[in-house]
Design a protein around this motif. Sequence first.
Motif, PDB file in Angstrom:
ATOM      1  N   SER A  22       5.876  10.025   6.697  1.00 11.86           N
ATOM      2  CA  SER A  22       5.589  11.604   7.214  1.00 11.86           C
ATOM      3  C   SER A  22       5.308  11.612   8.556  1.00 11.86           C
ATOM      4  O   SER A  22       5.345  12.995   8.891  1.00 11.86           O
ATOM      5  CB  SER A  22       4.451  12.073   6.263  1.00 11.86           C
ATOM      6  OG  SER A  22       3.253  11.282   6.748  1.00 11.86           O
ATOM      7  N   VAL A  23       4.993  10.913   9.179  1.00 16.68           N
ATOM      8  CA  VAL A  23       4.954  10.967  10.798  1.00 16.68           C
ATOM      9  C   VAL A  23       5.874  10.497  11.739  1.00 16.68           C
ATOM     10  O   VAL A  23       5.888  10.357  12.785  1.00 16.68           O
ATOM     11  CB  VAL A  23       3.393  10.227  11.124  1.00 16.68           C
ATOM     12  CG1 VAL A  23       2.166  10.818  10.336  1.00 16.68           C
ATOM     13  CG2 VAL A  23       3.484   8.750  11.066  1.00 16.68           C
ATOM     14  N   LEU A  24       6.913  10.330  10.991  1.00 13.54           N
ATOM     15  CA  LEU A  24       8.234   9.720  11.853  1.00 13.54           C
ATOM     16  C   LEU A  24       8.434  11.064  12.789  1.00 13.54           C
ATOM     17  O   LEU A  24       8.455  12.143  12.374  1.00 13.54           O
ATOM     18  CB  LEU A  24       9.294   9.286  10.787  1.00 13.54           C
ATOM     19  CG  LEU A  24       9.156   8.056  10.269  1.00 13.54           C
ATOM     20  CD1 LEU A  24      10.440   7.796   9.339  1.00 13.54           C
ATOM     21  CD2 LEU A  24       9.365   6.874  11.186  1.00 13.54           C
ATOM     22  N   LEU A  25       9.253  10.673  13.825  1.00 13.65           N
ATOM     23  CA  LEU A  25       9.528  11.425  14.694  1.00 13.65           C
ATOM     24  C   LEU A  25      10.755  12.509  14.389  1.00 13.65           C
ATOM     25  O   LEU A  25      11.623  11.989  13.689  1.00 13.65           O
ATOM     26  CB  LEU A  25      10.063  11.147  16.060  1.00 13.65           C
ATOM     27  CG  LEU A  25       8.886  10.272  16.842  1.00 13.65           C
ATOM     28  CD1 LEU A  25       9.518   9.551  17.998  1.00 13.65           C
ATOM     29  CD2 LEU A  25       7.753  11.239  17.408  1.00 13.65           C
ATOM     30  N   ILE A  26      10.663  13.738  14.273  1.00 18.73           N
ATOM     31  CA  ILE A  26      11.789  14.690  14.162  1.00 18.73           C
ATOM     32  C   ILE A  26      12.703  14.693  15.502  1.00 18.73           C
ATOM     33  O   ILE A  26      12.363  15.683  16.316  1.00 18.73           O
ATOM     34  CB  ILE A  26      11.101  16.215  13.771  1.00 18.73           C
ATOM     35  CG1 ILE A  26      10.263  15.770  12.509  1.00 18.73           C
ATOM     36  CG2 ILE A  26      12.395  16.959  13.295  1.00 18.73           C
ATOM     37  CD1 ILE A  26       9.531  17.224  12.162  1.00 18.73           C
ATOM     38  N   ALA A  27      13.457  13.654  15.507  1.00 19.57           N
ATOM     39  CA  ALA A  27      14.176  13.754  17.054  1.00 19.57           C
ATOM     40  C   ALA A  27      15.469  12.963  16.677  1.00 19.57           C
ATOM     41  O   ALA A  27      16.031  12.626  15.402  1.00 19.57           O
ATOM     42  CB  ALA A  27      13.190  12.921  18.078  1.00 19.57           C
ATOM     43  N   ARG A  28      16.108  12.710  17.487  1.00 18.44           N
ATOM     44  CA  ARG A  28      17.271  11.959  17.481  1.00 18.44           C
ATOM     45  C   ARG A  28      17.234  10.312  17.192  1.00 18.44           C
ATOM     46  O   ARG A  28      15.915   9.785  17.339  1.00 18.44           O
ATOM     47  CB  ARG A  28      18.242  12.105  18.700  1.00 18.44           C
ATOM     48  CG  ARG A  28      18.499  13.647  19.196  1.00 18.44           C
ATOM     49  CD  ARG A  28      19.215  13.623  20.771  1.00 18.44           C
ATOM     50  NE  ARG A  28      19.353  14.988  21.045  1.00 18.44           N
ATOM     51  CZ  ARG A  28      20.496  15.675  20.427  1.00 18.44           C
ATOM     52  NH1 ARG A  28      21.483  15.102  19.948  1.00 18.44           N
ATOM     53  NH2 ARG A  28      20.738  16.874  20.836  1.00 18.44           N
ATOM     54  N   GLY A  53       2.539   7.656   3.468  1.00 18.49           N
ATOM     55  CA  GLY A  53       2.150   8.569   4.693  1.00 18.49           C
ATOM     56  C   GLY A  53       2.736   8.024   6.024  1.00 18.49           C
ATOM     57  O   GLY A  53       2.755   8.992   6.920  1.00 18.49           O
ATOM     58  N   GLY A  54       3.004   6.910   6.333  1.00 21.64           N
ATOM     59  CA  GLY A  54       3.733   6.540   7.533  1.00 21.64           C
ATOM     60  C   GLY A  54       4.944   7.224   7.710  1.00 21.64           C
ATOM     61  O   GLY A  54       5.463   7.597   8.862  1.00 21.64           O
ATOM     62  N   THR A  93      11.503  -0.600  17.402  1.00 21.21           N
ATOM     63  CA  THR A  93      11.272  -1.760  18.519  1.00 21.21           C
ATOM     64  C   THR A  93       9.834  -2.034  18.735  1.00 21.21           C
ATOM     65  O   THR A  93       9.250  -3.245  18.726  1.00 21.21           O
ATOM     66  CB  THR A  93      12.018  -1.464  19.754  1.00 21.21           C
ATOM     67  OG1 THR A  93      13.540  -1.168  19.383  1.00 21.21           O
ATOM     68  CG2 THR A  93      11.700  -2.550  20.685  1.00 21.21           C
ATOM     69  N   VAL A  94       9.110  -1.173  19.169  1.00 21.04           N
ATOM     70  CA  VAL A  94       7.509  -1.355  19.493  1.00 21.04           C
ATOM     71  C   VAL A  94       6.846  -1.698  18.079  1.00 21.04           C
ATOM     72  O   VAL A  94       5.939  -2.744  18.339  1.00 21.04           O
ATOM     73  CB  VAL A  94       7.158   0.092  19.904  1.00 21.04           C
ATOM     74  CG1 VAL A  94       5.635   0.040  19.991  1.00 21.04           C
ATOM     75  CG2 VAL A  94       7.797   0.660  21.210  1.00 21.04           C
ATOM     76  N   GLY A  95       7.138  -1.296  17.068  1.00 23.29           N
ATOM     77  CA  GLY A  95       6.575  -1.780  15.796  1.00 23.29           C
ATOM     78  C   GLY A  95       6.719  -2.977  15.418  1.00 23.29           C
ATOM     79  O   GLY A  95       5.839  -3.904  15.193  1.00 23.29           O
ATOM     80  N   ASN A 151       0.886  -1.184   0.081  1.00 25.06           N
ATOM     81  CA  ASN A 151       0.052  -0.158   0.159  1.00 25.06           C
ATOM     82  C   ASN A 151       0.944   1.315   0.071  1.00 25.06           C
ATOM     83  O   ASN A 151       1.331   1.427   1.029  1.00 25.06           O
ATOM     84  CB  ASN A 151      -1.031  -0.091   1.251  1.00 25.06           C
ATOM     85  CG  ASN A 151      -1.989   0.942   1.159  1.00 25.06           C
ATOM     86  OD1 ASN A 151      -1.783   2.258   1.005  1.00 25.06           O
ATOM     87  ND2 ASN A 151      -3.384   0.608   1.374  1.00 25.06           N
ATOM     88  N   ILE A 152       1.075   2.009  -1.220  1.00 22.90           N
ATOM     89  CA  ILE A 152       1.975   2.965  -1.418  1.00 22.90           C
ATOM     90  C   ILE A 152       1.415   4.182  -0.685  1.00 22.90           C
ATOM     91  O   ILE A 152       2.333   4.846   0.244  1.00 22.90           O
ATOM     92  CB  ILE A 152       2.073   3.450  -2.762  1.00 22.90           C
ATOM     93  CG1 ILE A 152       2.574   2.249  -3.526  1.00 22.90           C
ATOM     94  CG2 ILE A 152       2.738   4.634  -2.840  1.00 22.90           C
ATOM     95  CD1 ILE A 152       4.003   2.019  -3.419  1.00 22.90           C
TER      96      ILE A 152
END
Length: 227
Positions: A160-166, A157-158, A175-177, A151-152
């Motif tokens: 795009s919601v990644l954390l903007i962090a370290r 879309g997934g 790990t949780v995923g 599913n493109i």
Amino acid sequence: MGYIYPGRPIANLVFKALTISTQSHALSFFSEFKLAHYMKIAPRSMFVAQVTGTTISSIVSVAASWWLLSAVENICVLEKLPKGSPWTCPGMTVTYDNSVIWGVVGPMRIYYPDGVYSKLLYFFLIGGIAPLLIWALSKYFPEKKWIKSINIPNILGGASVLLIARAVNYWSWITVGVLFTVIIYNKYKDWWTKYNYVLANGLDLGVAFQSLLTSATLQINGDMITR
């Protein structure tokens, strides 16, 4: 909006508030309806709960904002705040930066026609072609059932919601995923079917409650509140 009204940051902020924010809330509503479907909650009851929660949170957010603006001296003014103060308003800085980037500088100087990042616009074409390519492959190789599962929109879309962090935040997310969508899903499917979405919302509520508790008990004290 940056193309329509270049050099007008306020117009860009208003446009964002009326479009992007509304769209994100609508998508959240739909995802909650999907969760309610899995939990066998009636759509009408879910909608009433959503509207009620949205109304209460809006009132509380506005009231809390006005209270903080009047109660915390020099709030959001970095030059006048004491060292280590939590009232630096990072969200306001992001909003200001967005208004400058898209309203003052504008997409014309970033993307097309004068921008150095104009080639990024090709990804609009890639995003349109990729689902058609997957569909064509599923027709050409009907025996490979897994192709239909690609599913493109979910993949892009997934991302795009990644954390903007370290990097440590990415590893926590991975790990949780893997734990819940691979290991538990394959070995304990009955538990996953019954409790996975409930646990996900419980963790979200736990973070929200802990943030509220931390703010109320640790961050608000006599040194920060003036009246």
